[in-house]
Design an enzyme around this catalytic site. Structure first.
Site, PDB file in Angstrom:
ATOM      1  CD  GLU A 158      43.686  40.597  51.487  1.00 44.64           C
ATOM      2  OE1 GLU A 158      43.666  41.558  52.257  1.00 44.64           O
ATOM      3  OE2 GLU A 158      44.672  39.861  51.343  1.00 44.64           O
ATOM      4  CB  ALA A 213      33.381  30.899  44.037  1.00 40.68           C
TER       5      ALA A 213
HETATM    6  N1  LIG Z   1      44.727  36.483  49.215  1.00 42.65           N
HETATM    7  C1  LIG Z   1      43.731  35.789  49.704  1.00 42.65           C
HETATM    8  O1  LIG Z   1      43.244  36.040  50.834  1.00 42.65           O
HETATM    9  C2  LIG Z   1      43.135  34.675  48.903  1.00 42.65           C
HETATM   10  C3  LIG Z   1      43.524  34.391  47.591  1.00 42.65           C
HETATM   11  N2  LIG Z   1      42.923  33.363  46.892  1.00 42.65           N
HETATM   12  C4  LIG Z   1      43.390  32.995  45.559  1.00 42.65           C
HETATM   13  O2  LIG Z   1      42.256  32.655  44.701  1.00 42.65           O
HETATM   14  C5  LIG Z   1      42.615  31.553  43.856  1.00 42.65           C
HETATM   15  C6  LIG Z   1      41.664  30.405  44.058  1.00 42.65           C
HETATM   16  O3  LIG Z   1      40.355  30.852  44.207  1.00 42.65           O
HETATM   17  P1  LIG Z   1      39.419  30.948  42.948  1.00 42.65           P
HETATM   18  O4  LIG Z   1      38.023  31.156  43.418  1.00 42.65           O
HETATM   19  O5  LIG Z   1      39.664  29.845  41.990  1.00 42.65           O
HETATM   20  O6  LIG Z   1      39.942  32.292  42.290  1.00 42.65           O
HETATM   21  P2  LIG Z   1      39.336  33.044  41.043  1.00 42.65           P
HETATM   22  O7  LIG Z   1      40.145  34.248  40.949  1.00 42.65           O
HETATM   23  O8  LIG Z   1      39.168  32.205  39.837  1.00 42.65           O
HETATM   24  O9  LIG Z   1      37.830  33.417  41.492  1.00 42.65           O
HETATM   25  C7  LIG Z   1      37.617  34.216  42.616  1.00 42.65           C
HETATM   26  C8  LIG Z   1      36.238  34.866  42.476  1.00 42.65           C
HETATM   27  O10 LIG Z   1      36.287  35.730  41.366  1.00 42.65           O
HETATM   28  C9  LIG Z   1      35.222  35.423  40.482  1.00 42.65           C
HETATM   29  N3  LIG Z   1      35.614  35.808  39.126  1.00 42.65           N
HETATM   30  C10 LIG Z   1      36.439  35.171  38.281  1.00 42.65           C
HETATM   31  N4  LIG Z   1      36.549  35.884  37.124  1.00 42.65           N
HETATM   32  C11 LIG Z   1      35.768  36.992  37.275  1.00 42.65           C
HETATM   33  C12 LIG Z   1      35.420  38.109  36.451  1.00 42.65           C
HETATM   34  N5  LIG Z   1      35.927  38.258  35.216  1.00 42.65           N
HETATM   35  N6  LIG Z   1      34.554  39.042  36.927  1.00 42.65           N
HETATM   36  C13 LIG Z   1      34.028  38.911  38.163  1.00 42.65           C
HETATM   37  N7  LIG Z   1      34.302  37.887  38.996  1.00 42.65           N
HETATM   38  C14 LIG Z   1      35.161  36.939  38.544  1.00 42.65           C
HETATM   39  C15 LIG Z   1      34.976  33.945  40.685  1.00 42.65           C
HETATM   40  O11 LIG Z   1      33.682  33.592  40.225  1.00 42.65           O
HETATM   41  C16 LIG Z   1      35.109  33.863  42.193  1.00 42.65           C
HETATM   42  O12 LIG Z   1      33.917  34.315  42.792  1.00 42.65           O
HETATM   43  C17 LIG Z   1      44.029  31.197  44.240  1.00 42.65           C
HETATM   44  O13 LIG Z   1      44.925  31.881  43.391  1.00 42.65           O
HETATM   45  C18 LIG Z   1      44.196  31.746  45.649  1.00 42.65           C
HETATM   46  O14 LIG Z   1      45.508  32.047  45.965  1.00 42.65           O
HETATM   47  C19 LIG Z   1      41.912  32.622  47.404  1.00 42.65           C
HETATM   48  C20 LIG Z   1      41.517  32.890  48.705  1.00 42.65           C
HETATM   49  C21 LIG Z   1      42.111  33.900  49.552  1.00 42.65           C
END
Ligand SMILES: NC(=O)C1=CN([C@@H]2O[C@H](COP(=O)(O)OP(=O)(O)OC[C@H]3O[C@@H](n4cnc5c(N)ncnc54)[C@H](O)[C@@H]3O)[C@@H](O)[C@H]2O)C=CC1
Ligand SMILES: O=C(O)[C@H](O)CS(=O)(=O)O
Length: 487
Positions: free
Chosen positions: A257, A184
């Site tokens: 995840e 991120a």
């Molecule tokens: N199930 C699990 O183990 C976990 C789930 N989460 C979830 O993630 C969220 C919070 O974390 P965030 O980083 O804000 O989530 P996010 O989904 O916004 O981002 C996660 C990653 O995806 C990347 N990303 C976003 N849009 C993308 C795209 N179009 N193409 C490629 N990469 C993209 C971001 O830059 C980051 O590296 C919450 O919903 C949380 O529940 C977070 C950690 C663990």
């Protein structure tokens, strides 16, 4: 304020492609800020499509030699990487707290947690077994072998920037895969430091590559590339769905995840003190910014007042502040936008009849801080019941019967983690089997570790990380049939 590291060379700020640290082609950069006070921690290369394409090529070129190593040799590389993570744990924790905000003690815990996955898969690498099976025809013999899927794209979130990346790179390398990683943008420094240590551990050029910057463009190249055979993603369900869709054109293997909405159920027969301790761990770890945080507290009528009073008293002991202050137990949220989202959820609840019982401490470092907040009289009509809060807010919902609790707990599109407290063995089995979640904590608020499968059902994702199952997502089973035995 500059970071005071024992080894300042761990603070890397560029992409790492084919064994070389490199600036973005455009020379563009972006700032990484400390969420506790908005100060600049570092300036990082802002990469895009072309750098990502080269990283994929490097991973593809490194694949054959990495796959050709014995499992024991791959294991030795992972062991060396693990040992360096442990040796540099203090610096890694300082970097993590500076860019993510969590208290230093939690950051130190995360470094050890991340290292435990590397250790685990260094060991599992040597246990990738095939099968021999009875042949249906006398002239043939059948065996299976397992081989790495190939080049793997790893996309990770900001809330556990070390552990989530370790939880992906370690099984990938153990299985004989190579990786292209995208952390991120809020927290790239922890990932870069881990990769620097992997380089020092002698993991060959091209096996691990990492880029950060133009998120959507990088994602588009990773999902469209035929050379990338698998995508493993940890993050929000919304982004997971988009990536899943984008990967369909090239039929990639997927591990997802995603988001959660964990119920935390307290029955009349619970040990209330234990339930409050578990609630504090599950709710307020990382200021509530984990996918397995308790998101809804379902409390049976007979213990409702007792639990609310005890939880409120425990919350009042939390000390809010900057994560580098060793006396602090709850830090800021990742940024002002995240804090505003949480404040909007609180307002929606009180606008719809919830009572804000505990406004917690007044944080003097607005805008990234949200005081620990207890909400009572919550109903399923409020956003805090349906949405992942990702902040230090504890909504309490009263229930009467066990059946009502299970129904309410399952009334969500998510299915990652759930928790309940009961000392009735029959209830433990009925509720444990009745909850539609990938992981259920029984009389505990903390269950994540490298030896148990981590993952969800429904819209919380697919696949499992860690445990004896964690390698399956990175392996293909090949059937070998040997004929002509009658000649
Ligand atoms: N199930 C699990 O183990 C976990 C789930 N989460 C979830 O993630 C969220 C919070 O974390 P965030 O980083 O804000 O989530 P996010 O989904 O916004 O981002 C996660 C990653 O995806 C990347 N990303 C976003 N849009 C993308 C795209 N179009 N193409 C490629 N990469 C993209 C971001 O830059 C980051 O590296 C919450 O919903 C949380 O529940 C977070 C950690 C663990
Ligand atoms: O990113 C997360 O929320 C983690 O998966 C939670 S845990 O693994 O640290 O429990």
């Amino acid at each position: 304020m500059s970071l005071k590291l024992t080894d300042p060379s761990l603070l890397k700020t560029q992409a790492y492609i084919d064994g070389h640290w490199t600036n973005a082609d455009s020379g563009q950069t972006y700032a990484v800020e400390n969420p506790a006070n908005g100060t600049e921690v570092a300036v990082v290369s802002f990469c895009g499509r072309d750098e990502t394409g080269r990283a994929i090529e490097a991973a593809h070129c490194a694949l054959r030699d990495w796959q050709a190593l014995t499992a024991k040799a791959r294991s030795a590389h992972l062991e060396a990487w693990h040992d360096l993570m442990i040796a540099h744990q203090d610096d890694l924790a300082k970097i993590l707290t500076a860019e993510q905000g969590k208290p230093l003690a939690e950051a130190q815990g995360e470094i050890l947690y991340g290292a435990s996955y590397i250790k685990w898969f260094a060991e599992e690498a040597k246990r990738i077994y095939g099968d021999t099976m009875p042949s249906p025809s006398p002239d043939k013999r059948f065996v299976t072998i397992k081989q790495g899927v190939g080049v793997v794209a790893c996309i990770t979130p900001w809330n556990f920037p070390n552990a989530m990346l370790a939880r992906k790179i370690a099984p990938a390398l153990a299985a004989g895969c190579t990786v292209v990683c995208k952390p991120a943008n809020q927290t790239p420094l922890s990932a870069f430091a881990m990769v620097e240590l992997a380089d020092r551990a002698g993991i060959p050029a091209g096996v691990i590559n990492i880029v950060s910057g133009e998120t959507v463009a990088i994602g588009a190249v990773l999902t469209a590339s035929l050379l990338v055979r698998k995508l493993t993603f940890t993050g929000s369900t919304a982004v997971g769905k988009r990536l899943m869709s984008d990967c369909a054109a090239t039929m990639k293997r997927l591990s997802m995840e995603l988001g959660g909405n964990a119920p935390f159920i307290v029955f009349d027969d619970a040990d209330i003190d234990a339930a409050v301790s578990g609630a504090m761990v599950s709710k307020f770890r990382n200021a509530g910014q984990t996918c397995v945080c308790a998101n809804r507290f379902l409390v049976q009528a007979g213990v409702y007042d007792q639990f609310v009073a005890a939880l409120s008293a425990a919350m009042a002991q939390l000390k809010m502040g900057s994560g580098d202050d060793p006396s602090v137990t709850i830090g800021p949220l990742i940024d002002g936008k995240a804090a505003d989202n949480v404040r909007a959820l609180i307002l929606d609840a009180t606008d719809h009849g919830a009572t804000q019982v505990n406004t917690g401490v007044k944080a003097e470092f607005a805008p990234t801080y949200v005081a620990p907040t207890l909400l009572t009289d919550v109903t399923s009509k409020m956003r805090v019941f349906r949405e992942e809060i990702f902040g230090p807010v504890a909504p309490i919902i009263r229930f009467d019967t066990e059946a009502e609790a299970i129904a309410m707990a399952n009334d969500t599109e998510f299915g990652l983690a759930a928790y309940f407290y009961s000392r009735d063995i029959g209830r433990v089995w009925r509720v444990g089997e009745g909850l539609e979640f990938g992981m259920v904590g029984i009389n505990t608020g903390a269950m994540s570790n490298e030896m148990a499968p981590f993952g969800g059902v429904k819209e919380s994702g697919q696949g499992r990380e860690g445990s004896k199952y964690g390698l399956d997502d990175y392996l293909e089973i090949k059937s070998l049939c040997m004929g002509g035995l009658d000649q």
